[in-house]
Design a protein around this motif. Structure first.
Motif, PDB file in Angstrom:
ATOM      1  N   THR A  22       0.817  -1.222   0.000  1.00  0.00           N
ATOM      2  CA  THR A  22       0.000   0.000   0.000  1.00  0.00           C
ATOM      3  C   THR A  22       0.848   1.267   0.000  1.00  0.00           C
ATOM      4  O   THR A  22       0.304   2.369  -0.058  1.00  0.00           O
ATOM      5  CB  THR A  22      -0.933   0.019   1.219  1.00  0.00           C
ATOM      6  N   LYS A  23       2.174   1.131   0.094  1.00  0.00           N
ATOM      7  CA  LYS A  23       3.046   2.298   0.155  1.00  0.00           C
ATOM      8  C   LYS A  23       3.859   2.415  -1.132  1.00  0.00           C
ATOM      9  O   LYS A  23       4.487   1.457  -1.562  1.00  0.00           O
ATOM     10  CB  LYS A  23       3.999   2.205   1.354  1.00  0.00           C
ATOM     11  N   ASP A  24       3.840   3.602  -1.700  1.00  0.00           N
ATOM     12  CA  ASP A  24       4.595   3.855  -2.926  1.00  0.00           C
ATOM     13  C   ASP A  24       5.955   4.421  -2.550  1.00  0.00           C
ATOM     14  O   ASP A  24       6.192   5.626  -2.606  1.00  0.00           O
ATOM     15  CB  ASP A  24       3.824   4.825  -3.823  1.00  0.00           C
ATOM     16  N   GLU A  25       6.873   3.539  -2.154  1.00  0.00           N
ATOM     17  CA  GLU A  25       8.187   3.978  -1.712  1.00  0.00           C
ATOM     18  C   GLU A  25       9.200   2.876  -1.921  1.00  0.00           C
ATOM     19  O   GLU A  25       8.850   1.702  -2.036  1.00  0.00           O
ATOM     20  CB  GLU A  25       8.152   4.373  -0.228  1.00  0.00           C
ATOM     21  N   ASN A  26      10.470   3.256  -1.960  1.00  0.00           N
ATOM     22  CA  ASN A  26      11.568   2.298  -2.058  1.00  0.00           C
ATOM     23  C   ASN A  26      12.236   2.131  -0.704  1.00  0.00           C
ATOM     24  O   ASN A  26      12.181   3.013   0.155  1.00  0.00           O
ATOM     25  CB  ASN A  26      12.602   2.765  -3.078  1.00  0.00           C
ATOM     26  N   PHE A  27      12.894   0.999  -0.535  1.00  0.00           N
ATOM     27  CA  PHE A  27      13.678   0.757   0.675  1.00  0.00           C
ATOM     28  C   PHE A  27      15.087   1.305   0.501  1.00  0.00           C
ATOM     29  O   PHE A  27      15.654   1.902   1.410  1.00  0.00           O
ATOM     30  CB  PHE A  27      13.709  -0.738   0.970  1.00  0.00           C
ATOM     31  N   MET A  28      15.653   1.119  -0.689  1.00  0.00           N
ATOM     32  CA  MET A  28      17.001   1.577  -0.984  1.00  0.00           C
ATOM     33  C   MET A  28      16.971   2.714  -1.998  1.00  0.00           C
ATOM     34  O   MET A  28      16.139   2.740  -2.900  1.00  0.00           O
ATOM     35  CB  MET A  28      17.845   0.419  -1.544  1.00  0.00           C
ATOM     36  N   ALA A  29      17.888   3.670  -1.838  1.00  0.00           N
ATOM     37  CA  ALA A  29      17.949   4.827  -2.722  1.00  0.00           C
ATOM     38  C   ALA A  29      18.464   4.429  -4.106  1.00  0.00           C
ATOM     39  O   ALA A  29      19.375   3.601  -4.229  1.00  0.00           O
ATOM     40  CB  ALA A  29      18.837   5.903  -2.112  1.00  0.00           C
ATOM     41  N   ASP A  30      17.874   5.042  -5.125  1.00  0.00           N
ATOM     42  CA  ASP A  30      18.269   4.798  -6.515  1.00  0.00           C
ATOM     43  C   ASP A  30      19.519   5.612  -6.836  1.00  0.00           C
ATOM     44  O   ASP A  30      19.570   6.817  -6.596  1.00  0.00           O
ATOM     45  CB  ASP A  30      17.115   5.191  -7.435  1.00  0.00           C
ATOM     46  N   ASP A  31      20.522   4.959  -7.386  1.00  0.00           N
ATOM     47  CA  ASP A  31      21.771   5.653  -7.732  1.00  0.00           C
ATOM     48  C   ASP A  31      21.558   6.777  -8.738  1.00  0.00           C
ATOM     49  O   ASP A  31      22.321   7.753  -8.769  1.00  0.00           O
ATOM     50  CB  ASP A  31      22.793   4.664  -8.299  1.00  0.00           C
ATOM     51  N   ASN A  32      20.541   6.646  -9.567  1.00  0.00           N
ATOM     52  CA  ASN A  32      20.317   7.635 -10.625  1.00  0.00           C
ATOM     53  C   ASN A  32      19.368   8.756 -10.207  1.00  0.00           C
ATOM     54  O   ASN A  32      19.125   9.676 -10.990  1.00  0.00           O
ATOM     55  CB  ASN A  32      19.760   6.938 -11.873  1.00  0.00           C
ATOM     56  N   ALA A  33      18.823   8.682  -9.015  1.00  0.00           N
ATOM     57  CA  ALA A  33      17.882   9.702  -8.557  1.00  0.00           C
ATOM     58  C   ALA A  33      18.629  11.001  -8.248  1.00  0.00           C
ATOM     59  O   ALA A  33      19.740  10.975  -7.709  1.00  0.00           O
ATOM     60  CB  ALA A  33      17.134   9.223  -7.324  1.00  0.00           C
ATOM     61  N   PRO A  34      18.034  12.162  -8.561  1.00  0.00           N
ATOM     62  CA  PRO A  34      18.682  13.441  -8.222  1.00  0.00           C
ATOM     63  C   PRO A  34      18.628  13.680  -6.715  1.00  0.00           C
ATOM     64  O   PRO A  34      17.577  13.554  -6.094  1.00  0.00           O
ATOM     65  CB  PRO A  34      17.835  14.473  -8.978  1.00  0.00           C
ATOM     66  N   ILE A  35      19.773  14.002  -6.124  1.00  0.00           N
ATOM     67  CA  ILE A  35      19.869  14.246  -4.681  1.00  0.00           C
ATOM     68  C   ILE A  35      20.593  15.568  -4.477  1.00  0.00           C
ATOM     69  O   ILE A  35      21.725  15.736  -4.929  1.00  0.00           O
ATOM     70  CB  ILE A  35      20.623  13.100  -3.970  1.00  0.00           C
ATOM     71  N   GLY A  36      19.923  16.503  -3.812  1.00  0.00           N
ATOM     72  CA  GLY A  36      20.493  17.824  -3.595  1.00  0.00           C
ATOM     73  C   GLY A  36      20.422  18.246  -2.148  1.00  0.00           C
ATOM     74  O   GLY A  36      20.109  17.438  -1.256  1.00  0.00           O
ATOM     75  N   TYR A  37      20.676  19.535  -1.921  1.00  0.00           N
ATOM     76  CA  TYR A  37      20.765  20.060  -0.556  1.00  0.00           C
ATOM     77  C   TYR A  37      19.471  19.863   0.216  1.00  0.00           C
ATOM     78  O   TYR A  37      19.488  19.651   1.431  1.00  0.00           O
ATOM     79  CB  TYR A  37      21.125  21.549  -0.610  1.00  0.00           C
ATOM     80  N   THR A  38      18.329  19.946  -0.480  1.00  0.00           N
ATOM     81  CA  THR A  38      17.035  19.814   0.198  1.00  0.00           C
ATOM     82  C   THR A  38      16.555  18.375   0.295  1.00  0.00           C
ATOM     83  O   THR A  38      15.441  18.125   0.759  1.00  0.00           O
ATOM     84  CB  THR A  38      15.972  20.643  -0.551  1.00  0.00           C
ATOM     85  N   SER A  39      17.381  17.421  -0.125  1.00  0.00           N
ATOM     86  CA  SER A  39      16.957  16.016  -0.084  1.00  0.00           C
ATOM     87  C   SER A  39      16.924  15.459   1.333  1.00  0.00           C
ATOM     88  O   SER A  39      16.220  14.485   1.605  1.00  0.00           O
ATOM     89  CB  SER A  39      17.893  15.158  -0.954  1.00  0.00           C
ATOM     90  N   ILE A  40      17.716  16.047   2.242  1.00  0.00           N
ATOM     91  CA  ILE A  40      17.692  15.605   3.638  1.00  0.00           C
ATOM     92  C   ILE A  40      16.598  16.381   4.345  1.00  0.00           C
ATOM     93  O   ILE A  40      16.722  17.590   4.577  1.00  0.00           O
ATOM     94  CB  ILE A  40      19.057  15.818   4.312  1.00  0.00           C
ATOM     95  N   THR A  41      15.518  15.707   4.691  1.00  0.00           N
ATOM     96  CA  THR A  41      14.347  16.340   5.284  1.00  0.00           C
ATOM     97  C   THR A  41      14.091  15.762   6.671  1.00  0.00           C
ATOM     98  O   THR A  41      14.922  15.028   7.218  1.00  0.00           O
ATOM     99  CB  THR A  41      13.120  16.109   4.397  1.00  0.00           C
ATOM    100  N   SER A  42      12.913  16.064   7.215  1.00  0.00           N
ATOM    101  CA  SER A  42      12.554  15.534   8.530  1.00  0.00           C
ATOM    102  C   SER A  42      12.097  14.088   8.457  1.00  0.00           C
ATOM    103  O   SER A  42      11.812  13.466   9.491  1.00  0.00           O
ATOM    104  CB  SER A  42      11.441  16.394   9.152  1.00  0.00           C
ATOM    105  N   GLU A  43      12.004  13.531   7.252  1.00  0.00           N
ATOM    106  CA  GLU A  43      11.696  12.114   7.067  1.00  0.00           C
ATOM    107  C   GLU A  43      12.993  11.345   6.823  1.00  0.00           C
ATOM    108  O   GLU A  43      13.935  11.877   6.228  1.00  0.00           O
ATOM    109  CB  GLU A  43      10.747  11.917   5.884  1.00  0.00           C
ATOM    110  N   TRP A  44      13.020  10.090   7.274  1.00  0.00           N
ATOM    111  CA  TRP A  44      14.222   9.281   7.047  1.00  0.00           C
ATOM    112  C   TRP A  44      14.416   9.038   5.555  1.00  0.00           C
ATOM    113  O   TRP A  44      13.473   8.764   4.824  1.00  0.00           O
ATOM    114  CB  TRP A  44      14.119   7.945   7.786  1.00  0.00           C
TER     115      TRP A  44
END
Length: 391
Positions: free
Chosen positions: A343-365
């Protein structure tokens, strides 16, 4: 730009990871070897930010294992009675105290050079007291440690709190077994480091600090999040040992703002509502009877949904267990996670090709990562940028 390790730095981290996963030198898979991995990572991170701190006449970040964050209810009560009370530790004769030991804390120390004190007077015009800290140290003799001339100020903050667990199993029966083991290790580490952050936000020593970076690690697997003072208001208070009292977050804002933050962050759970309510006639139109009937229907629908998910999951999980082989790929672990959480649309492991920037670290794990992957390097680059901006 991804975080770049020098060859000696990367080789040291790889060697530490090999030790943590060694069946000979770490046969019981204990977490102590995980310290070797992450102190190596943190040394590389802090070293890369050293030039920024030096320009400002400050020392670089301090890596401090087993740092104790301490709350004294007796001291807090004294502060409420007299806001000008000393911040020095007071004896807790009544046992109204509690604290946590962090696995690793990275501190940014605020330091001040004090005027030289003699037996009869204080030299208020001491030129050393006006120097930046690094200049003061540079001019000292090699063997002289000026403990009485250096004061740690209230500007001191904790940049990173880290909770570490052992690496996941080396001998998984299948991908499902490995996923459960890794997921549980990271989840326990996340809960514990959040408790440490809550304790930090409740102590007067860090009352000026509004956020801290949290890292949960299991061997060379990890995830991160930002923990802010606003987040605390929806969590509650830190329980004090040997007493029914609580240490509440130190409030730096007005009451109206705090109440708004609490409303924003508190978790609200909505009960399932059925699509239709059976037709009820006569005296059964009583609102309480209608409500009870609707709740029974909702529970029945929920049970049917869960059972259908379990039947579908059992079939596809068996297929995945047969297909995937150790060491498992990011795609395999994400597929396993989606089967366990349909029921959850999420991954367990981060995708190497996903864009990750300064705002990627949020209050969610964040999603999970493994050191050495592109996703991990991107997140480390963000962390490096954040701690470099601290001064």
């Amino acid at each position: 730009m991804p975080f770049t390790l020098t060859v000696p730095e990367r080789s040291l981290i790889v060697a530490a990871s090999a030790l943590a996963n060694s069946a000979v030198f770490n046969p019981r898979r204990t977490e102590d070897t995980t310290y070797g991995i992450w102190t190596s990572v943190l040394i590389a991170l802090t070293e890369s930010s050293r030039a920024t701190y030096t320009l400002k006449g400050q020392v670089s970040l301090l890596i401090n294992p087993q740092y104790n964050i301490y709350i004294s209810k007796q001291s807090d009560e004294a502060a409420l009675a007299d806001p000008n009370t000393s911040l020095q530790t007071e004896p807790d004769l009544l046992g109204k105290s509690n604290g946590v030991y962090t696995d690793i804390a990275v501190l940014r120390l605020g330091l001040k050079v004090l005027p030289e004190r003699t037996q009869h007077h204080t030299r208020q015009t001491d030129k050393d007291a006006k120097k930046p800290f690094l200049s003061f140290i540079k001019d000292l003799g090699h063997h002289f440690f000026p403990h009485r001339r250096v004061w740690v100020t209230r500007d001191t903050t904790i940049s990173i709190l880290m909770e570490l667990k052992p690496p996941p199993t080396r001998t998984p029966k299948n991908i499902q077994h490995f996923y459960y083991n890794l997921h549980n290790l990271l989840e326990v580490a996340q809960v514990q480091v959040e408790r440490q952050a809550l304790c930090m936000m409740c102590t007067r020593r860090f009352a000026k600090q509004n956020s801290v970076l949290l890292i949960a690690g299991a061997g060379d697997w990890w995830s991160c999040r930002s923990y802010t003072r606003q987040s605390v208001f929806g969590v509650g208070a830190f329980n004090l040992a040997n007493d029914e009292g609580y240490a509440h977050p130190v409030d730096l804002e007005d009451d109206e703002a705090v109440e708004k933050d609490y409303d924003d962050f508190i978790n609200v759970t909505n009960e399932p509502v059925p699509d239709a309510v059976p037709e009820i006639r006569g005296d059964q139109q009583d609102p309480q009877i209608l409500k009870a009937s609707a709740e029974r229907l909702a529970r029945a629908q929920l049970r049917d949904t869960i059972n259908s998910i379990k039947d579908e999951e059992r079939l596809t999980m068996d297929e995945l267990n047969q297909k995937a082989s150790y060491p498992f790929t990011v795609d395999d672990l994400n597929a396993c996670h989606r089967l366990r959480n349909p029921t959850k649309d999420e991954n367990f492991m981060a995708d190497d090709n996903a864009p990750i920037g300064y705002t990627s670290i949020t209050s969610e794990w964040s999603e999970g990562m493994r050191l050495g992957t592109k996703a991990s390097d991107k997140y480390l680059a963000v962390i490096e940028k954040r701690i470099r901006a601290d001064p």
